[in-house]
Design a protein around this motif. Structure first.
Motif, mmCIF file in Angstrom:
data_model
loop_
_atom_site.group_PDB
_atom_site.id
_atom_site.type_symbol
_atom_site.label_atom_id
_atom_site.label_comp_id
_atom_site.label_asym_id
_atom_site.label_seq_id
_atom_site.Cartn_x
_atom_site.Cartn_y
_atom_site.Cartn_z
ATOM 1 N N THR A 100 -12.060 5.623 0.729
ATOM 2 C CA THR A 100 -11.740 4.435 1.515
ATOM 3 C C THR A 100 -10.264 4.414 1.890
ATOM 4 O OG1 THR A 100 -11.706 2.017 1.514
ATOM 5 C CG2 THR A 100 -11.348 3.083 -0.609
ATOM 6 N N LYS A 101 -9.982 3.767 3.003
ATOM 7 C CA LYS A 101 -8.575 3.601 3.396
ATOM 8 C C LYS A 101 -8.060 2.221 2.968
ATOM 9 C CE LYS A 101 -8.250 7.581 5.620
ATOM 10 N NZ LYS A 101 -8.995 8.358 4.600
ATOM 11 N N LYS A 102 -8.920 1.420 2.349
ATOM 12 C CA LYS A 102 -8.505 0.061 1.944
ATOM 13 C C LYS A 102 -7.434 0.139 0.848
ATOM 14 C CE LYS A 102 -13.078 -1.628 3.087
ATOM 15 N NZ LYS A 102 -14.408 -1.992 2.550
ATOM 16 N N PRO A 103 -6.546 -0.860 0.798
ATOM 17 C CA PRO A 103 -5.445 -0.783 -0.183
ATOM 18 C C PRO A 103 -5.880 -1.137 -1.612
ATOM 19 C CG PRO A 103 -5.308 -2.824 1.066
ATOM 20 C CD PRO A 103 -6.449 -2.046 1.664
ATOM 21 N N GLN B 263 2.691 4.278 -3.740
ATOM 22 C CA GLN B 263 2.871 5.714 -3.973
ATOM 23 C C GLN B 263 4.168 6.190 -3.345
ATOM 24 O OE1 GLN B 263 -0.825 8.135 -3.625
ATOM 25 N NE2 GLN B 263 -1.514 6.363 -2.498
ATOM 26 N N LYS C 200 -8.407 7.925 -1.470
ATOM 27 C CA LYS C 200 -8.318 7.857 0.001
ATOM 28 C C LYS C 200 -9.457 8.610 0.684
ATOM 29 C CE LYS C 200 -3.312 7.425 0.094
ATOM 30 N NZ LYS C 200 -2.104 8.253 0.143
ATOM 31 N N THR C 201 -10.116 9.500 -0.047
ATOM 32 C CA THR C 201 -11.280 10.186 0.542
ATOM 33 C C THR C 201 -12.502 9.258 0.530
ATOM 34 O OG1 THR C 201 -12.020 11.157 -1.554
ATOM 35 C CG2 THR C 201 -10.455 12.451 -0.247
ATOM 36 N N LEU D 147 -5.043 8.015 -6.796
ATOM 37 C CA LEU D 147 -4.879 7.252 -5.555
ATOM 38 C C LEU D 147 -5.025 8.149 -4.326
ATOM 39 C CD1 LEU D 147 -2.079 4.619 -6.188
ATOM 40 C CD2 LEU D 147 -4.539 4.416 -6.407
ATOM 41 N N GLU D 148 -4.500 9.370 -4.423
ATOM 42 C CA GLU D 148 -4.651 10.311 -3.308
ATOM 43 C C GLU D 148 -6.137 10.592 -3.041
ATOM 44 O OE1 GLU D 148 -1.241 10.295 -1.971
ATOM 45 O OE2 GLU D 148 -2.356 11.998 -1.169
ATOM 46 N N GLU D 149 -6.883 10.802 -4.120
ATOM 47 C CA GLU D 149 -8.296 11.164 -3.945
ATOM 48 C C GLU D 149 -9.164 9.956 -3.605
ATOM 49 O OE1 GLU D 149 -9.693 13.998 -6.889
ATOM 50 O OE2 GLU D 149 -7.944 15.275 -6.545
ATOM 51 N N ASP E 102 -10.298 -4.698 -0.122
ATOM 52 C CA ASP E 102 -9.355 -4.057 -1.047
ATOM 53 C C ASP E 102 -10.090 -3.201 -2.072
ATOM 54 O OD1 ASP E 102 -10.482 -5.929 -2.797
ATOM 55 O OD2 ASP E 102 -8.559 -6.445 -3.716
ATOM 56 N N THR F 85 0.841 -1.197 0.000
ATOM 57 C CA THR F 85 0.000 0.000 0.000
ATOM 58 C C THR F 85 0.874 1.245 0.000
ATOM 59 O OG1 THR F 85 -1.414 -1.290 1.424
ATOM 60 C CG2 THR F 85 -2.000 1.008 1.143
#
Ligand code: ZN
Length: 347
Positions: free
Chosen positions: A91-94, A21, A88-89, A84-86, A67, A17
């Motif tokens: 879900t925090k799942k990989p 990045q 995260k808004t 990928l950054e966005e 996931d 994860t």
């Protein structure tokens, strides 16, 4: 011993994860969100660019129990990074899996930012093309070679513009283009590390994700992603909300392959360009266009007309009620491709 193995699995997932990045690419700066995440079903989003960053194609984000799967990863390492950054808004799942619908730059040039532990799935042909020389192909060459000129023109227009609102708009366009150009310079085309030839199915909890090859069309290796329970299909450029680029296509076979798409059970289409839609008649309209563009271009070739001239003369305006066509003419790259196929060439 058992605990150690479990520990290692968790550790590997964690590292994957983070590593997805690990190095920020050039050209990621932008104002506001770069994506709109349109929720189409529980955990399924259609990610469409807002214009603050060059992303070009759409992606889809599938959030599962443990996931995340991304379908297509945009035009550059920078665009995939920001996606990928966005995400995260949401879900925090990989993100464990990426699916490339095809090899074109606006769908697969974010691949390089993912750690090798992330599965990048695509058709065998997509792997072959991304392992070859994708940046040397006319479609990408036209794209990249136009950028310095666009940057120059925007700079001149900004200098001449008196209206503050118009000037600010041009400045945003300049930033978007400069960032994209900076990211393209870091590009290392990266192929799928898992391939399929006809079909593959992923199971994630209650979710089933089918990856299907339906025959040659937009390229020789497009796949669609079908979520049978949600009754939706992600089509990349195999079917968009408008016209698809034809530079690597097989127009006649494409019309036939779209017939196979019609046979799948779905309600909603999440295309690689344009907004999601439910109108299945769009498939018929596009098939009719493909058959006509093939017939008309072939006719002109038989008459001895050059590909360049045919591109100006092929008249598809009778389809303008259903497709974004304003005037006679087709892109030169489409005419060249049809001529190439008629001459027995083509990848
Ligand atoms: Zn494409």
């Amino acid at each position: 011993m058992k605990r150690l193995i479990v520990g290692c699995v968790v550790c590997t997932l964690f590292l994957a994860t983070i590593a997805a990045q690990s190095r920020k690419p050039a050209g990621t700066s932008h104002n506001g969100n770069a994506f709109r995440f349109n929720k189409v079903s529980e955990g399924v989003y259609h990610a469409v660019g807002t214009g603050s960053l060059a992303v070009v194609g759409n992606s889809s984000v599938i959030v599962n129990d443990n996931d995340v799967i991304i379908v297509d990863d945009h035009v550059s390492p920078a665009a995939a990074w920001v996606l990928l950054e966005e995400v995260k808004t949401l879900t925090k799942k990989p993100v464990t899996t990426v699916i490339n619908t095809h090899f074109h730059f606006d769908h697969a040039h974010g691949n390089q930012i993912f750690d090798p532990t992330v599965q990048i799935i695509g058709h065998e042909y997509t792997r072959q093309m991304l392992l070859g020389n994708p940046t040397g192909m006319p479609l990408y060459q036209n794209y990249i070679n136009g950028m310095p000129g666009q940057i120059e023109t925007l700079r001149k227009r900004i200098a001449d513009e008196k209206d503050p609102a118009a000037k600010a708009k041009l400045q945003t366009q300049l930033q978007v283009t400069e960032n994209n150009y900076a990211s393209q310079k870091e590009l290392k085309p990266t192929p799928p590390n898992v391939t399929l030839s006809t079909q593959m199915t992923l199971f994630r909890g209650n979710r089933e994700i089918q990856i299907r090859y339906l025959g040659r069309g937009h390229t020789a290796g497009d796949v669609v992603v079908l979520l049978p329970k949600e009754r939706m299909v992600m089509t990349g450029d195999f079917l968009t909300s408008g016209l698809s680029n034809m530079s690597d296509s097989y127009p006649q076979e494409w019309a036939a392959s779209l017939e196979a798409l019609k046979k799948l059970d779905f309600e909603t289409v999440l295309p690689g360009h344009g907004e999601a839609f439910t109108d299945k008649a769009k498939i018929d309209y596009f098939q009719a266009y493909l058959r006509d563009v093939w017939a008309e271009t072939s006719r002109l070739k038989k008459e001895g007309v050059s590909a360049e001239e045919a591109a100006k003369r092929v008249d598809m305006t009778k389809h303008k009620g259903h497709l974004p066509i304003q005037a006679p003419g087709i892109p030169p790259i489409a005419a060249t491709r049809i001529y190439e196929l008629l001459d027995g060439g083509g990848r």
